[in-house]
Motif scaffolding. Structure first.
Motif, PDB file in Angstrom:
ATOM      1  N   PRO A  98      -3.495   3.458  -5.234  1.00 23.13           N
ATOM      2  CA  PRO A  98      -4.529   4.525  -5.298  1.00 23.13           C
ATOM      3  C   PRO A  98      -3.981   5.633  -4.431  1.00 23.13           C
ATOM      4  O   PRO A  98      -3.247   5.369  -3.510  1.00 23.13           O
ATOM      5  CB  PRO A  98      -5.451   3.734  -4.622  1.00 23.13           C
ATOM      6  CG  PRO A  98      -4.878   2.603  -3.752  1.00 23.13           C
ATOM      7  CD  PRO A  98      -3.776   2.058  -4.573  1.00 23.13           C
ATOM      8  N   GLU A  99      -4.511   6.979  -4.738  1.00 28.38           N
ATOM      9  CA  GLU A  99      -4.137   8.122  -4.077  1.00 28.38           C
ATOM     10  C   GLU A  99      -2.910   8.337  -3.819  1.00 28.38           C
ATOM     11  O   GLU A  99      -2.396   8.813  -2.755  1.00 28.38           O
ATOM     12  CB  GLU A  99      -4.856   8.009  -2.705  1.00 28.38           C
ATOM     13  CG  GLU A  99      -6.393   7.479  -2.489  1.00 28.38           C
ATOM     14  CD  GLU A  99      -7.257   8.533  -3.290  1.00 28.38           C
ATOM     15  OE1 GLU A  99      -6.937   9.666  -3.366  1.00 28.38           O
ATOM     16  OE2 GLU A  99      -8.379   8.547  -3.613  1.00 28.38           O
ATOM     17  N   ILE A 100      -1.915   8.199  -4.907  1.00 27.59           N
ATOM     18  CA  ILE A 100      -0.638   8.220  -4.566  1.00 27.59           C
ATOM     19  C   ILE A 100      -0.075   9.792  -4.738  1.00 27.59           C
ATOM     20  O   ILE A 100       0.805  10.235  -4.134  1.00 27.59           O
ATOM     21  CB  ILE A 100       0.214   7.583  -5.848  1.00 27.59           C
ATOM     22  CG1 ILE A 100       1.588   7.403  -5.495  1.00 27.59           C
ATOM     23  CG2 ILE A 100       0.046   8.436  -7.092  1.00 27.59           C
ATOM     24  CD1 ILE A 100       2.178   6.690  -6.472  1.00 27.59           C
ATOM     25  N   VAL A 101      -0.961  10.559  -5.197  1.00 23.13           N
ATOM     26  CA  VAL A 101      -0.795  11.876  -5.347  1.00 23.13           C
ATOM     27  C   VAL A 101      -1.207  12.517  -3.889  1.00 23.13           C
ATOM     28  O   VAL A 101      -2.348  12.992  -3.706  1.00 23.13           O
ATOM     29  CB  VAL A 101      -1.245  12.811  -6.285  1.00 23.13           C
ATOM     30  CG1 VAL A 101      -1.097  14.427  -6.029  1.00 23.13           C
ATOM     31  CG2 VAL A 101      -0.769  12.278  -7.744  1.00 23.13           C
ATOM     32  N   SER A 102      -0.405  12.451  -2.796  1.00 26.88           N
ATOM     33  CA  SER A 102      -0.859  12.756  -1.420  1.00 26.88           C
ATOM     34  C   SER A 102       0.529  13.425  -0.931  1.00 26.88           C
ATOM     35  O   SER A 102       1.623  13.289  -1.157  1.00 26.88           O
ATOM     36  CB  SER A 102      -1.108  11.502  -0.588  1.00 26.88           C
ATOM     37  OG  SER A 102       0.064  10.701  -0.397  1.00 26.88           O
ATOM     38  N   ALA A 103       0.052  14.033   0.333  1.00 28.15           N
ATOM     39  CA  ALA A 103       1.189  14.763   1.332  1.00 28.15           C
ATOM     40  C   ALA A 103       2.210  13.654   1.631  1.00 28.15           C
ATOM     41  O   ALA A 103       3.387  14.105   1.721  1.00 28.15           O
ATOM     42  CB  ALA A 103       0.497  15.352   2.570  1.00 28.15           C
ATOM     43  N   GLU A 104       1.895  12.456   2.067  1.00 21.95           N
ATOM     44  CA  GLU A 104       2.538  11.534   2.604  1.00 21.95           C
ATOM     45  C   GLU A 104       3.699  10.880   1.325  1.00 21.95           C
ATOM     46  O   GLU A 104       4.847  10.996   1.579  1.00 21.95           O
ATOM     47  CB  GLU A 104       1.681  10.222   2.983  1.00 21.95           C
ATOM     48  CG  GLU A 104       2.323   9.020   3.675  1.00 21.95           C
ATOM     49  CD  GLU A 104       1.574   7.929   4.322  1.00 21.95           C
ATOM     50  OE1 GLU A 104       2.351   7.064   5.044  1.00 21.95           O
ATOM     51  OE2 GLU A 104       0.574   8.044   3.856  1.00 21.95           O
ATOM     52  N   GLN A 127      -6.152  10.549 -12.555  1.00 25.61           N
ATOM     53  CA  GLN A 127      -7.592   9.965 -12.668  1.00 25.61           C
ATOM     54  C   GLN A 127      -7.895   8.978 -11.748  1.00 25.61           C
ATOM     55  O   GLN A 127      -7.033   8.031 -11.363  1.00 25.61           O
ATOM     56  CB  GLN A 127      -7.936   9.769 -14.140  1.00 25.61           C
ATOM     57  CG  GLN A 127      -7.554  10.680 -15.018  1.00 25.61           C
ATOM     58  CD  GLN A 127      -8.431  11.986 -14.855  1.00 25.61           C
ATOM     59  OE1 GLN A 127      -9.674  12.050 -14.330  1.00 25.61           O
ATOM     60  NE2 GLN A 127      -7.776  13.174 -15.316  1.00 25.61           N
ATOM     61  N   ARG A 128      -9.162   8.625 -11.524  1.00 22.14           N
ATOM     62  CA  ARG A 128      -9.528   7.276 -10.607  1.00 22.14           C
ATOM     63  C   ARG A 128     -10.113   6.291 -11.382  1.00 22.14           C
ATOM     64  O   ARG A 128     -11.054   5.920 -11.819  1.00 22.14           O
ATOM     65  CB  ARG A 128     -10.825   7.873  -9.788  1.00 22.14           C
ATOM     66  CG  ARG A 128     -10.484   8.884  -8.562  1.00 22.14           C
ATOM     67  CD  ARG A 128     -11.720   9.059  -7.756  1.00 22.14           C
ATOM     68  NE  ARG A 128     -11.346  10.052  -6.609  1.00 22.14           N
ATOM     69  CZ  ARG A 128     -10.801   9.705  -5.468  1.00 22.14           C
ATOM     70  NH1 ARG A 128     -10.516   8.360  -5.226  1.00 22.14           N
ATOM     71  NH2 ARG A 128     -10.624  10.639  -4.510  1.00 22.14           N
ATOM     72  N   SER A 140       5.646  12.613 -12.401  1.00 25.71           N
ATOM     73  CA  SER A 140       4.105  12.760 -12.955  1.00 25.71           C
ATOM     74  C   SER A 140       3.680  13.416 -11.540  1.00 25.71           C
ATOM     75  O   SER A 140       2.830  14.057 -11.879  1.00 25.71           O
ATOM     76  CB  SER A 140       3.664  11.262 -13.352  1.00 25.71           C
ATOM     77  OG  SER A 140       4.113  10.995 -14.671  1.00 25.71           O
ATOM     78  N   ALA A 141       3.714  12.765 -10.418  1.00 22.77           N
ATOM     79  CA  ALA A 141       3.257  13.358  -9.275  1.00 22.77           C
ATOM     80  C   ALA A 141       3.747  14.688  -8.956  1.00 22.77           C
ATOM     81  O   ALA A 141       2.576  15.665  -8.619  1.00 22.77           O
ATOM     82  CB  ALA A 141       3.468  12.560  -7.905  1.00 22.77           C
ATOM     83  N   VAL A 142       4.893  14.993  -9.023  1.00 21.01           N
ATOM     84  CA  VAL A 142       5.131  16.486  -8.840  1.00 21.01           C
ATOM     85  C   VAL A 142       4.769  17.350  -9.709  1.00 21.01           C
ATOM     86  O   VAL A 142       4.355  18.565  -9.599  1.00 21.01           O
ATOM     87  CB  VAL A 142       6.873  16.373  -8.765  1.00 21.01           C
ATOM     88  CG1 VAL A 142       7.307  17.928  -8.828  1.00 21.01           C
ATOM     89  CG2 VAL A 142       7.417  15.658  -7.711  1.00 21.01           C
ATOM     90  N   ASP A 147       0.864  -1.076   0.059  1.00 22.64           N
ATOM     91  CA  ASP A 147       0.036  -0.040  -0.074  1.00 22.64           C
ATOM     92  C   ASP A 147       0.846   1.144  -0.080  1.00 22.64           C
ATOM     93  O   ASP A 147       2.130   1.240  -0.104  1.00 22.64           O
ATOM     94  CB  ASP A 147      -0.939   0.177   1.253  1.00 22.64           C
ATOM     95  CG  ASP A 147      -0.167  -0.071   2.625  1.00 22.64           C
ATOM     96  OD1 ASP A 147       1.043   0.016   2.539  1.00 22.64           O
ATOM     97  OD2 ASP A 147      -0.782  -0.373   3.540  1.00 22.64           O
ATOM     98  N   LEU A 148       0.118   2.465   0.037  1.00 28.33           N
ATOM     99  CA  LEU A 148       0.912   3.917  -0.075  1.00 28.33           C
ATOM    100  C   LEU A 148       1.958   4.039   1.127  1.00 28.33           C
ATOM    101  O   LEU A 148       3.111   4.360   0.864  1.00 28.33           O
ATOM    102  CB  LEU A 148       0.092   4.824  -0.220  1.00 28.33           C
ATOM    103  CG  LEU A 148       0.532   6.257  -0.301  1.00 28.33           C
ATOM    104  CD1 LEU A 148       1.432   6.592  -1.412  1.00 28.33           C
ATOM    105  CD2 LEU A 148      -0.826   7.384  -0.202  1.00 28.33           C
ATOM    106  N   LYS A 149       1.402   3.542   2.373  1.00 31.91           N
ATOM    107  CA  LYS A 149       2.464   3.883   3.427  1.00 31.91           C
ATOM    108  C   LYS A 149       3.352   3.012   3.224  1.00 31.91           C
ATOM    109  O   LYS A 149       4.496   3.296   3.684  1.00 31.91           O
ATOM    110  CB  LYS A 149       1.435   3.452   4.689  1.00 31.91           C
ATOM    111  CG  LYS A 149       2.168   3.902   5.842  1.00 31.91           C
ATOM    112  CD  LYS A 149       1.341   3.367   7.159  1.00 31.91           C
ATOM    113  CE  LYS A 149       1.889   3.913   8.701  1.00 31.91           C
ATOM    114  NZ  LYS A 149       0.757   3.577   9.547  1.00 31.91           N
ATOM    115  N   LEU A 150       3.394   1.646   3.027  1.00 35.67           N
ATOM    116  CA  LEU A 150       4.542   0.797   3.029  1.00 35.67           C
ATOM    117  C   LEU A 150       5.501   1.445   1.775  1.00 35.67           C
ATOM    118  O   LEU A 150       6.807   1.448   1.945  1.00 35.67           O
ATOM    119  CB  LEU A 150       4.192  -0.737   2.546  1.00 35.67           C
ATOM    120  CG  LEU A 150       5.272  -1.765   2.518  1.00 35.67           C
ATOM    121  CD1 LEU A 150       5.863  -1.553   3.774  1.00 35.67           C
ATOM    122  CD2 LEU A 150       4.541  -2.960   2.277  1.00 35.67           C
ATOM    123  N   LEU A 151       4.847   1.733   0.642  1.00 37.16           N
ATOM    124  CA  LEU A 151       5.725   2.386  -0.461  1.00 37.16           C
ATOM    125  C   LEU A 151       6.646   3.642  -0.147  1.00 37.16           C
ATOM    126  O   LEU A 151       7.869   3.699  -0.270  1.00 37.16           O
ATOM    127  CB  LEU A 151       4.934   2.682  -1.729  1.00 37.16           C
ATOM    128  CG  LEU A 151       5.507   3.504  -2.817  1.00 37.16           C
ATOM    129  CD1 LEU A 151       6.401   2.662  -3.481  1.00 37.16           C
ATOM    130  CD2 LEU A 151       4.378   3.826  -3.884  1.00 37.16           C
TER     131      LEU A 151
END
Length: 377
Positions: free
Chosen positions: A239-245, A201-202, A266-268, A135-139
Motif C-alpha cells: 500500500p501507498e507505494i508511490v511515496s517520497a520514501e 488506485q486504492r 510504473s511508480a516513476v 511493509d514499505l519501510k522494509l522494502l
C-alpha cells in the motif's frame, strides 16, 4: 547436533530419531533445530531431517520459528552466527513469509535464492500474505542496501488480482493502447508506442460491486483505438507505494537493475505524468527568461531598468530555489534518510541558488559571479 563442536552427522541424528529420541530444549530454551542453524558444518544437512521429525511428532514448529523478544528463531541464530552462507540459509529456511521478513531485515542477499527456491518447489509465497509481513519501510531498506533483493521482493509482492465476479466482470485478456486524452495524443507524436499501461488506485482486486465496476476500470476495458494487444494484469500489494520514501530509495540506489522492474517503472511514470513533468517545463521557462534578461543586461549595459529587472528576477529565483532545497532536506529527514540529499544534482541546485542570491545582492563584484550564474543556469 552440537556435541562440543564435533556433532552434526546426519547419520547419527537419523539413528537417534528412529530410536525415538525426543526434541527437548536446553537451559536457554533452544531445540536441536536452533543449534543446527547455529553451528553449521555437517549440521546443515541435518536441518531438513530435524524439521521433518518435529512435524511428524506434531511439535509446535511454526511457533518455534516465529520471532520472539526473548528467544531468537533458528534462522536468526543462523544469520548471527555466520556459519552458513546466504545461499545455504535460503535453502533450509522455513518456506513462510516470516522467513522472508527476517531475511529482509538481517540478510537481504538471501532473498533472491530464497524466492527462487520457493518457485522451484512450487511453494510460491502469496503476494498478499507476504505484504502482511514486508511493509514499505522494509522494502525501501532492501532497495537501498541490496537492489537485487529489493527487486526480487517487489516481484514476489506482485500478482494477478482476484476477480470479484469472474462471470460478470472478468479481467480483460486484451486492451486498447490508443491515446486516452489530448495529452496522450500529443505525447504519442514524440514517443514510441507504449507497451505497458499503469494506474495507481486504492484497490488490490478486480472489483465489481452493485452490478457496476469502478469508474477507473473504463481506462482498461474501453475502446481507444489501435493498437489492441493481449495483456497480463498484475497488482502490487504494497500500500501507498508511490511515496517520497520509495522514490528516494530508487533514486539513491546504485544499481540500474531497478529500472527493469515493472513496479518501479510504473511508480516513476505515475509521478512523472501526474505532475512532475510540469515542474521541468516551468523550470525550463524560468531559465529561458533568466538567461534572456542576463543577455539583455549585457547588450544594454547603460540601461539600469533592464539590469535591475534581471537582478531581481535572478535573485528571486535563487531565494525560491533555496527554500525548495530546504523543503527537500526536511523531506529526507522526515523519512529518516538524510544522506539521500548528498548527490551531485542537489549540490548543483544548492550552488545555483546561492550564486543567484550573491548575484542579486552584489556582494561579490566582477564578471566571475555572472559567468558562474549563466553556467549553472
Amino acid at each position: 547436533v552440537f556435541c562440543e563442536g564435533r556433532g552434526g552427522n546426519p547419520g547419527v541424528i537419523q539413528c537417534l530419531m528412529k530410536a525415538g529420541a525426543k526434541h527437548i530444549t536446553n537451559l536457554e530454551g533452544e531445540y536441536a533445530l536452533h543449534k543446527a542453524f547455529q553451528v553449521g558444518g555437517d549440521a546443515f544437512h541435518a536441518i531438513p531431517l530435524l524439521r521433518s521429525d518435529m512435524e511428524k511428532k506434531k511439535m509446535p514448529i511454526d511457533s518455534i520459528e516465529l520471532p520472539s523478544p526473548t528467544l531468537k528463531t533458528p534462522l536468526e541464530l543462523g544469520i548471527s552466527s555466520g556459519k552458513l552462507s546466504a545461499r545455504q540459509l535460503a535453502l533450509v529456511a522455513s518456506p513462510t513469509p516470516v522467513s522472508a521478513k527476517i531475511f529482509a531485515q538481517q540478510l537481504p542477499a538471501a532473498i533472491p535464492p530464497f524466492l527462487d527456491r520457493m518457485a522451484i518447489e512450487s511453494n510460491k509465497l502469496s503476494a498478499e500474505a507476504l505484504a502482511d509481513h514486508v511493509d514499505l519501510k522494509l522494502l525501501c531498506r532492501c532497495l537501498r542496501v541490496h537492489a537485487q533483493a529489493g527487486v526480487a521482493l517487489l516481484r514476489a509482492l506482485t500478482a494477478r488480482p482476484m476477480e470479484k465476479s469472474a462471470g460478470w466482470h472478468p479481467l480483460p485478456m486484451s486492451m486498447s493502447f490508443g491515446p486516452r486524452s489530448r495529452m496522450e495524443r500529443f505525447r504519442s507524436l514524440f514517443n514510441p508506442q507504449a507497451q505497458m499501461y499503469c494506474t495507481y488506485q486504492r484497490a488490490k482486486s478486480w472489483e465489481f460491486d452493485d452490478w457496476a465496476p469502478p469508474e477507473w476500470h473504463r481506462d482498461m476495458t474501453g475502446k481507444f483505438g489501435a493498437p489492441v494487444q493481449e495483456v497480463s494484469i498484475e497488482v502490487c500489494h504494497v500500500p501507498e507505494i508511490v511515496s517520497a520514501e520509495f522514490l528516494a530509495a530508487v533514486d539513491n540506489s546504485s544499481s540500474l537493475c531497478l529500472f527493469e522492474d515493472k513496479i518501479v517503472v510504473s511508480a516513476v511514470q505515475t509521478v512523472w505524468w501526474r505532475g512532475a513533468y510540469k515542474v521541468d517545463i516551468l523550470q525550463f521557462g524560468i531559465t529561458v527568461v533568466g538567461l534572456s534578461l542576463l543577455i539583455l543586461g549585457d547588450v544594454f549595459p547603460d540601461d539600469e531598468l533592464r539590469r535591475s529587472v534581471a537582478l531581481q528576477f535572478i535573485g528571486t529565483r535563487g531565494i525560491i530555489d533555496l527554500l525548495h532545497e530546504f523543503i527537500q532536506l526536511a523531506g529526507y529527514v522526515s523519512i529518516g534518510h538524510v544522506r539521500g540529499i548528498a548527490n551531485v544534482g542537489n549540490v548543483v541546485d544548492w550552488a545555483r541558488a546561492i550564486l543567484s542570491i550573491i548575484y542579486y545582492t552584489e556582494i561579490a563584484e566582477g564578471n566571475g559571479v555572472q559567468v558562474a550564474v549563466i553556467l549553472f543556469y
